[in-house]
Motif scaffolding. Structure first.
Motif, PDB file in Angstrom:
ATOM      1  N   VAL A   1     -25.913   2.520 -18.574  1.00  0.00           N
ATOM      2  CA  VAL A   1     -25.413   3.800 -19.077  1.00  0.00           C
ATOM      3  C   VAL A   1     -24.606   3.535 -20.351  1.00  0.00           C
ATOM      4  O   VAL A   1     -23.559   2.893 -20.316  1.00  0.00           O
TER       5      VAL A   1
ATOM      6  N   LYS B   1     -23.242   5.696 -22.527  1.00  0.00           N
ATOM      7  CA  LYS B   1     -22.481   6.832 -23.064  1.00  0.00           C
ATOM      8  C   LYS B   1     -21.145   6.442 -23.693  1.00  0.00           C
ATOM      9  O   LYS B   1     -20.624   7.178 -24.509  1.00  0.00           O
ATOM     10  N   TYR B   2     -20.603   5.267 -23.310  1.00  0.00           N
ATOM     11  CA  TYR B   2     -19.296   4.884 -23.854  1.00  0.00           C
ATOM     12  C   TYR B   2     -19.414   4.102 -25.161  1.00  0.00           C
ATOM     13  O   TYR B   2     -18.412   3.816 -25.781  1.00  0.00           O
TER      14      TYR B   2
ATOM     15  N   SER C   1     -25.740  10.796 -20.564  1.00  0.00           N
ATOM     16  CA  SER C   1     -25.429  11.988 -19.777  1.00  0.00           C
ATOM     17  C   SER C   1     -25.212  13.223 -20.632  1.00  0.00           C
ATOM     18  O   SER C   1     -25.029  14.310 -20.100  1.00  0.00           O
TER      19      SER C   1
ATOM     20  N   ILE D   1     -29.117  11.532 -17.324  1.00  0.00           N
ATOM     21  CA  ILE D   1     -28.399  11.501 -16.048  1.00  0.00           C
ATOM     22  C   ILE D   1     -27.314  12.567 -15.933  1.00  0.00           C
ATOM     23  O   ILE D   1     -26.565  12.586 -14.960  1.00  0.00           O
TER      24      ILE D   1
ATOM     25  N   MET E   1     -31.106  11.925  -6.511  1.00  0.00           N
ATOM     26  CA  MET E   1     -29.999  11.280  -7.217  1.00  0.00           C
ATOM     27  C   MET E   1     -28.698  11.840  -6.681  1.00  0.00           C
ATOM     28  O   MET E   1     -28.627  13.028  -6.337  1.00  0.00           O
TER      29      MET E   1
ATOM     30  N   MET F   1     -24.092  11.195  -6.595  1.00  0.00           N
ATOM     31  CA  MET F   1     -22.864  10.465  -6.919  1.00  0.00           C
ATOM     32  C   MET F   1     -21.900  10.592  -5.753  1.00  0.00           C
ATOM     33  O   MET F   1     -21.827  11.658  -5.134  1.00  0.00           O
TER      34      MET F   1
ATOM     35  N   MET G   1     -22.774   3.429  -9.108  1.00  0.00           N
ATOM     36  CA  MET G   1     -22.273   3.231 -10.463  1.00  0.00           C
ATOM     37  C   MET G   1     -21.436   1.937 -10.445  1.00  0.00           C
ATOM     38  O   MET G   1     -21.455   1.210  -9.456  1.00  0.00           O
ATOM     39  N   SER G   2     -20.691   1.662 -11.527  1.00  0.00           N
ATOM     40  CA  SER G   2     -19.971   0.378 -11.594  1.00  0.00           C
ATOM     41  C   SER G   2     -19.136   0.098 -10.345  1.00  0.00           C
ATOM     42  O   SER G   2     -19.093  -1.024  -9.863  1.00  0.00           O
TER      43      SER G   2
ATOM     44  N   ARG H   1     -27.033   3.165 -11.692  1.00  0.00           N
ATOM     45  CA  ARG H   1     -26.675   3.587 -13.046  1.00  0.00           C
ATOM     46  C   ARG H   1     -25.322   2.962 -13.392  1.00  0.00           C
ATOM     47  O   ARG H   1     -24.298   3.424 -12.911  1.00  0.00           O
ATOM     48  N   VAL H   2     -25.347   1.903 -14.196  1.00  0.00           N
ATOM     49  CA  VAL H   2     -24.120   1.139 -14.407  1.00  0.00           C
ATOM     50  C   VAL H   2     -23.698   1.193 -15.871  1.00  0.00           C
ATOM     51  O   VAL H   2     -24.485   0.876 -16.764  1.00  0.00           O
ATOM     52  N   GLY H   3     -22.474   1.631 -16.103  1.00  0.00           N
ATOM     53  CA  GLY H   3     -21.922   1.678 -17.455  1.00  0.00           C
ATOM     54  C   GLY H   3     -20.839   0.635 -17.642  1.00  0.00           C
ATOM     55  O   GLY H   3     -21.099  -0.491 -18.068  1.00  0.00           O
ATOM     56  N   SER H   4     -19.606   0.998 -17.273  1.00  0.00           N
ATOM     57  CA  SER H   4     -18.439   0.185 -17.653  1.00  0.00           C
ATOM     58  C   SER H   4     -18.526  -1.290 -17.270  1.00  0.00           C
ATOM     59  O   SER H   4     -18.080  -2.143 -18.045  1.00  0.00           O
TER      60      SER H   4
HETATM   61  C1  LIG Z   1     -21.090   7.634 -16.622  1.00  0.00           C
HETATM   62  C2  LIG Z   1     -22.052   7.725 -15.528  1.00  0.00           C
HETATM   63  C3  LIG Z   1     -22.453   6.566 -14.822  1.00  0.00           C
HETATM   64  C4  LIG Z   1     -21.897   5.186 -15.104  1.00  0.00           C
HETATM   65  O1  LIG Z   1     -20.555   5.110 -14.770  1.00  0.00           O
HETATM   66  P1  LIG Z   1     -19.752   3.734 -14.677  1.00  0.00           P
HETATM   67  O2  LIG Z   1     -18.733   3.974 -13.647  1.00  0.00           O
HETATM   68  O3  LIG Z   1     -19.188   3.483 -16.019  1.00  0.00           O
HETATM   69  O4  LIG Z   1     -20.722   2.664 -14.274  1.00  0.00           O
HETATM   70  C5  LIG Z   1     -23.400   6.721 -13.828  1.00  0.00           C
HETATM   71  N1  LIG Z   1     -23.923   7.930 -13.518  1.00  0.00           N
HETATM   72  C6  LIG Z   1     -23.565   9.048 -14.171  1.00  0.00           C
HETATM   73  C7  LIG Z   1     -24.186  10.347 -13.771  1.00  0.00           C
HETATM   74  C8  LIG Z   1     -22.624   8.993 -15.181  1.00  0.00           C
HETATM   75  O5  LIG Z   1     -22.259  10.118 -15.830  1.00  0.00           O
END
Ligand SMILES: *Cc1c(COP(=O)(O)O)cnc(C)c1O
Length: 230
Positions: A38, A40-41, A61, A83, A165, A167, A204-205, A220-223
């Motif tokens: 991910v 987005k950052y 996102s 996402i 999907m 969260m 996620m992270s 879905r991994v960002g940070s």
């Molecule tokens: C931002 C986001 C993520 C990733 O988040 P992290 O905690 O940074 O890994 C995953 N899914 C969705 C829907 C997001 O908006």
């Protein structure tokens, strides 16, 4: 830039190792789990570095951010995952860039997507977003709503429903997340009698290991991928 690349390579290797270990704990292998980075950052350059480091599945996102990065990274081989919440007035511009839409969160949006796909003569793979924590601020179908609407969604000509999907709720701890992910998997298994639902995009992270143990096929991994960047 090369310093960022080596940090990202290390982070990516570490995340992949953790994915692999969680998959093994439940008799699967890491290669069964698709990692979506991910972005987005981060800047376009950092997103490009993720692709160079070997991850070609990128997630955004926000529509504007997707449009912008899609353009900037057009020379690279990227499969874009959308996402976040997509407003119907942004469907036309966004759709051509999307490989998998994780966040099909209402019948009206899905009907709009189907119409646009008909116009473009293409099909769109989607995941149906489930609001499993029941939090007001979250988008997505409630489990009951999904049960009632899935038969009509499955009939749309140009929409391919691939899975669900979700969260985890913001307030809960990892045990709560595990319970929610498990509920999504049970729902997926039950609804698979209506139409085959293979994919589970969850984790996620902070909770992807638990999600994999509960059956996630996409995380879905960002940070966690961007730790330590200057
Ligand atoms: C931002 C986001 C993520 C990733 O988040 P992290 O905690 O940074 O890994 C995953 N899914 C969705 C829907 C997001 O908006």
């Amino acid at each position: 830039m090369s310093q960022s690349l080596s940090i990202i390579r290390d982070n990516l290797a570490r995340v992949r190792e953790r994915i692999d270990q969680s998959a093994r704990r439940c008799g699967r292998t890491g290669s069964d789990v698709c990692l979506v980075a991910v972005t987005k950052y981060v800047s376009n350059d950092v997103a490009a570095a993720v692709v160079s480091a070997g991850c070609g599945d990128l997630g955004e996102s926000r529509p504007q951010e997707l449009w912008q990065k899609h353009e900037a990274l057009s020379a690279l081989d990227v499969r874009w995952h959308f996402i976040g919440h997509l407003q119907r007035n942004k469907v036309r511009r966004t759709l051509p860039m999307v490989g998998l839409l994780h966040s099909a969160d209402s019948m009206r949006l899905i009907e709009e997507l189907n119409q646009e796909c008909v116009r473009l003569q293409r099909r769109l793979p989607v995941l149906l977003e489930v609001n499993i924590s029941g939090e007001q601020a979250k988008h997505g179908f409630s489990p009951d709503e999904l049960e009632n609407t899935l038969p009509s969604i499955a009939e749309l000509s140009n929409i391919e429903v691939r899975g669900l999907m979700a969260m985890a709720g913001l307030e809960g701890d990892l045990d709560d997340a595990r319970r929610e992910f498990r509920a999504v998997r049970v729902l997926r298994d039950r609804l698979s009698k209506v139409t085959p639902l293979k994919e589970l995009s969850m984790g996620m992270s902070g909770d992807f290991e638990v999600a994999i143990e509960e059956g996630a096929t996409i995380v879905r991994v960002g940070s966690a991928l961007f730790e330590g960047l200057p």
